[in-house]
Design a protein around this motif. Sequence first.
Motif, short mmCIF file in Angstrom:
data_model
loop_
_atom_site.label_atom_id
_atom_site.label_comp_id
_atom_site.label_asym_id
_atom_site.label_seq_id
_atom_site.Cartn_x
_atom_site.Cartn_y
_atom_site.Cartn_z
N LYS A 144 13.09 -28.76 -35.52
CA LYS A 144 13.92 -29.35 -34.46
C LYS A 144 13.03 -30.04 -33.43
CE LYS A 144 18.32 -29.69 -33.72
NZ LYS A 144 19.13 -30.41 -34.70
N VAL A 145 11.90 -29.41 -33.12
CA VAL A 145 10.96 -30.03 -32.16
C VAL A 145 10.48 -31.37 -32.71
CG1 VAL A 145 8.68 -29.83 -31.08
CG2 VAL A 145 10.21 -27.86 -31.13
N ALA A 146 10.16 -31.42 -34.01
CA ALA A 146 9.70 -32.67 -34.64
C ALA A 146 10.77 -33.75 -34.53
CB ALA A 146 9.34 -32.41 -36.10
N GLU A 147 12.02 -33.35 -34.72
CA GLU A 147 13.14 -34.30 -34.62
C GLU A 147 13.22 -34.88 -33.21
OE1 GLU A 147 17.97 -33.94 -34.76
OE2 GLU A 147 16.84 -32.64 -36.12
N TYR A 148 13.07 -34.02 -32.19
CA TYR A 148 13.15 -34.48 -30.81
C TYR A 148 11.91 -35.29 -30.41
CZ TYR A 148 17.21 -31.42 -30.30
OH TYR A 148 18.44 -30.83 -30.45
N ILE A 149 10.75 -34.96 -31.01
CA ILE A 149 9.54 -35.74 -30.74
C ILE A 149 9.72 -37.16 -31.26
CG2 ILE A 149 7.14 -36.04 -31.50
CD1 ILE A 149 6.71 -33.08 -31.01
N SER A 170 12.59 -38.69 -31.66
CA SER A 170 13.56 -39.33 -30.74
C SER A 170 12.85 -39.78 -29.47
CB SER A 170 14.69 -38.37 -30.39
OG SER A 170 15.43 -38.02 -31.53
N SER A 171 11.95 -38.92 -28.95
CA SER A 171 11.23 -39.26 -27.72
C SER A 171 10.37 -40.50 -27.92
CB SER A 171 10.35 -38.08 -27.28
OG SER A 171 11.14 -36.95 -27.01
N ARG A 172 9.65 -40.54 -29.05
CA ARG A 172 8.79 -41.70 -29.32
C ARG A 172 9.62 -42.97 -29.46
NH1 ARG A 172 4.70 -38.28 -33.17
NH2 ARG A 172 3.20 -37.77 -31.53
N GLN A 173 10.81 -42.84 -30.06
CA GLN A 173 11.69 -44.01 -30.19
C GLN A 173 12.20 -44.46 -28.82
OE1 GLN A 173 14.49 -42.40 -33.01
NE2 GLN A 173 13.38 -43.20 -34.78
N MET A 174 12.23 -43.53 -27.85
CA MET A 174 12.63 -43.85 -26.48
C MET A 174 11.44 -44.35 -25.66
SD MET A 174 15.01 -40.46 -25.91
CE MET A 174 15.23 -40.63 -24.14
#
Length: 554
Positions: free
Chosen positions: A185-190, A192-196
């Motif tokens: 889940k952390v990898a998924e949010y990381i 998303s963060s990089r895409q932001m």
Amino acid sequence: SAGMKNFMKELKPQSLEDIIAGISLYRPGPMDFIPQYIKGKNNPESVTYDTPLLKPILEPTYGCIVYQEQVMQIVQALAGYSLGRADLVRRAMSKKKASVMEKERQNFVYGNEAEGVPGCIKNGIDEKTANKIYDEMIDFAKYAFNKSHAAAYAFVSYQTAWLKYYYPVEFMAALMTSCIDNPGKVAEYILSSRQMGISILPPDINRSEGKFTVDGQAIRYGMAAVKGIGKPVMEAIVEERSANGPFRSLKDFAERLSGKEVNKRTVENFIKAGAFDCFGVTRKQLMFVYANVLDDVAREKKDSLSGQMSLFDFVDETTKRSYETVYPDVGEYEKSDLLALEKEVLGIYVSGHPLEEQEECWRKNISAVTTDFQPDEETGFPSVTDGAKEIVGGIITDKKIKYTKNNKTMAFLTLEDLVGSMEIVVFPRDYEKNAAMMQTDARVFIQGRVSAEDDKPSKLICEKIFPFAGIPKELWIQFPDKETYEREVADLYQMLRESDGKDQVVLYIQSIRAMKKLPPSRNVQADARLVASLQAKFGTGNVKVVEKSIEKRA
């Protein structure tokens, strides 16, 4: 979800009431009434009510029965039910108790004097209308949501949406902290963060806290995400750092935290995660010395407790610093090793990705990336279409073997590329011929057919697997004219004879635009060593490696 986002864009909520209704409607059953709700919201004058008594109850939801509370209000206002009896009707409807509902229909329409229920007819509502309203209530009540429950969801949704928009770095840091024990889940949010546009920084012994924190416009990795780092260790580190300032070196760290649950495994994991990079020495150097440093500190502490004195007790601080830890001149790990160590202790890659060096080869041979298999936020559908042939590439990070009813072997692979991960299904007919290439950490291209599912990421049904190293290349050597070719070709053949592989050699004479492909017997391995020696002999601009794409092979 993508579907909910699309619904909200269509709904254009202007109040919390709209969000509450949206949450209640976006479920199986009530979804059928979404068009009616949106039509009523966009054109309130078009909403009609079977009786004026319904207007104050259903006006906030544009004539639709959305909530369980509305069912209770209707039986109260139209048929004179008490609050307690209204709740019994709601419960019977939500549990689909047909016998109770039919009995209540009689009471609702005609009343029940013995039980103190006046009924709709006594309130001026005709029999046909009363039955119609009751039928609608039954339809809605099967799925009706509790409004107070939906209101709590809506309030949290509004808060988090506001935070994500106005404080994206803080919000994503908090989100990652909420699932710090779940690397996937952390990898998924990381991602998303990089895409932001938000950078993710590795743990730092002098800047990190237990959770993910904001560091400028980036997110700093939390110590709690490092494997084997417990809460007492994190608290001791932060407390010591706050009281006595930043740690200056590995030895300084060991001395100040000696006896506070910091052991060799803790230090090793911190080194692998990059938490000691701030000391200005490489992770490889730290790995060479950390065990000795900890042993020395432990011995010094033991000696001081027993009253023994050392030479260091008689020298000043400047002299002591000259005896600080000596690091061997071993350089740093290869990038791939650094990333592997990060993955080992953090569960994900932080400072890069193993595929970065092969990105050109990867992009040239794929027809889709892993995120193309995820539902699009705007449309709710993935970029790839069901049944389409696609080629993806990346690293196999997980393999699960399954057996069919006929005891044949199949596999489910997780493939990770530079942007995300996806599932690959390998059926028995393709398992045996590809088994050797389906190893964890293998870098492969997979050709197959898309299998789409509603509201889920699409999968790829494997048909062929090609290892990255197996992508055929052509080695081109250019000569300016025929005379040069005739003068130098013997030397070229001598150099090629020393290499053996599967890559074809192509000779090209520029002046007459003539091309000659050498036979398979003269194939070579077009690696960096051979290319460098050829470029030294024939000129950098005259030697080139051309990779053939998978599509041409398939």
